[in-house]
Design a protein around this motif. Sequence first.
Motif, mmCIF file in Angstrom:
data_model
loop_
_atom_site.group_PDB
_atom_site.id
_atom_site.type_symbol
_atom_site.label_atom_id
_atom_site.label_comp_id
_atom_site.label_asym_id
_atom_site.label_seq_id
_atom_site.Cartn_x
_atom_site.Cartn_y
_atom_site.Cartn_z
ATOM 1 N N UNK A 91 0.844 -1.200 0.000
ATOM 2 C CA UNK A 91 0.000 0.000 0.000
ATOM 3 C C UNK A 91 0.878 1.249 0.000
ATOM 4 N N UNK A 92 0.787 2.059 -1.061
ATOM 5 C CA UNK A 92 1.563 3.286 -1.153
ATOM 6 C C UNK A 92 2.999 3.095 -1.590
ATOM 7 N N UNK A 93 3.394 1.868 -1.894
ATOM 8 C CA UNK A 93 4.766 1.581 -2.314
ATOM 9 C C UNK A 93 4.920 1.778 -3.821
ATOM 10 N N UNK A 94 6.157 1.666 -4.292
ATOM 11 C CA UNK A 94 6.427 1.649 -5.723
ATOM 12 C C UNK A 94 6.693 0.209 -6.148
ATOM 13 N N UNK A 95 6.286 -0.121 -7.358
ATOM 14 C CA UNK A 95 6.488 -1.467 -7.907
ATOM 15 C C UNK A 95 7.243 -1.345 -9.229
ATOM 16 N N UNK A 96 8.227 -2.218 -9.419
ATOM 17 C CA UNK A 96 8.959 -2.257 -10.686
ATOM 18 C C UNK A 96 9.049 -3.699 -11.164
ATOM 19 N N UNK A 97 8.324 -4.009 -12.226
ATOM 20 C CA UNK A 97 8.313 -5.349 -12.820
ATOM 21 C C UNK A 97 9.042 -5.272 -14.156
ATOM 22 N N UNK A 98 10.170 -5.981 -14.266
ATOM 23 C CA UNK A 98 10.953 -5.912 -15.482
ATOM 24 C C UNK A 98 11.201 -7.249 -16.156
ATOM 25 N N UNK A 99 10.826 -8.338 -15.497
ATOM 26 C CA UNK A 99 11.143 -9.657 -16.059
ATOM 27 C C UNK A 99 9.915 -10.509 -16.361
ATOM 28 N N UNK A 100 9.010 -10.624 -15.387
ATOM 29 C CA UNK A 100 7.971 -11.653 -15.468
ATOM 30 C C UNK A 100 6.576 -11.085 -15.734
ATOM 31 N N UNK A 101 6.005 -11.366 -16.900
ATOM 32 C CA UNK A 101 4.625 -10.955 -17.152
ATOM 33 C C UNK A 101 3.654 -11.522 -16.117
ATOM 34 N N UNK A 102 3.914 -12.748 -15.641
ATOM 35 C CA UNK A 102 3.009 -13.354 -14.668
ATOM 36 C C UNK A 102 2.971 -12.552 -13.366
ATOM 37 N N UNK A 103 4.084 -11.923 -13.003
ATOM 38 C CA UNK A 103 4.103 -11.095 -11.793
ATOM 39 C C UNK A 103 3.193 -9.887 -11.963
ATOM 40 N N UNK A 104 3.227 -9.277 -13.142
ATOM 41 C CA UNK A 104 2.372 -8.115 -13.397
ATOM 42 C C UNK A 104 0.905 -8.515 -13.444
ATOM 43 N N UNK A 105 0.590 -9.628 -14.122
ATOM 44 C CA UNK A 105 -0.793 -10.113 -14.139
ATOM 45 C C UNK A 105 -1.289 -10.365 -12.717
ATOM 46 N N UNK A 106 -0.465 -11.059 -11.908
ATOM 47 C CA UNK A 106 -0.856 -11.407 -10.545
ATOM 48 C C UNK A 106 -1.092 -10.156 -9.713
ATOM 49 N N UNK A 107 -0.224 -9.159 -9.861
ATOM 50 C CA UNK A 107 -0.393 -7.904 -9.131
ATOM 51 C C UNK A 107 -1.718 -7.244 -9.485
ATOM 52 N N UNK A 108 -2.030 -7.169 -10.766
ATOM 53 C CA UNK A 108 -3.282 -6.543 -11.194
ATOM 54 C C UNK A 108 -4.491 -7.322 -10.684
#
Length: 215
Positions: free
Chosen positions: A134-151
């Motif tokens: 909550x309120x943090x920054x996120x940087x996803x540069x390798x794994x599409x699955x990580x971005x999907x899971x986050x969303x």
Amino acid sequence: MTTRPLRRYTYCADGPQIYRESFAIVRAETDLSGIPADAEHVAVRMVHTCGQPDLTADLRIHPDFVRAGRAALLAGAPIFVDSTMVAAGITRRRLPAANEVICHLNDLRVPELAAAWGTTRSAAAVSLWGDRLDGAMVAVGNAPTALFHLLEQISEGGPRPAGIVGVPVGFVGSAESKQALIEHDAGIPYVAVTGRRGGAALAAAVINALAGRPE
């Protein structure tokens, strides 16, 4: 004492000059017309990192990203990343509040979670970010699955980060995950590169640009 080899090539060896000329070339060769004014330095840093001025044609930067990202970093927010490569690329001395850079990919709980859920370790690791997201920054540069899971977590009422750098690279799910970020209706500011391009270096470059002075 080591001995310098005979200089056989003509090249610039002055570090500060290389730095100045590099960014001058980037600005001269890059179309920044579609980039929010306060985010030009972010785009410039990304182009410098990958060596591709045409990156801006695929670059999408939410108009509130720089404001929200800088505010989060100044407030001491942690930075969650999807890989140790992204973590290694972030220049810690640039961070304004000694911000913690967190990667759970090697957490001992991750393999079991990934197996139980039938997903990748990168996606499972996102679930361990917990309420600190909550309120943090996120940087996803390798794994599409990580971005999907986050969303997916955010869509189910999970913690909302202050900003998301979504630039996973690859041929399977990469373009789709970034498009999902762009189209997500949560209103969270983001940076994305449409298509297959991306990578850890680009993700780290965005954080470094937010934390440092404009180039």
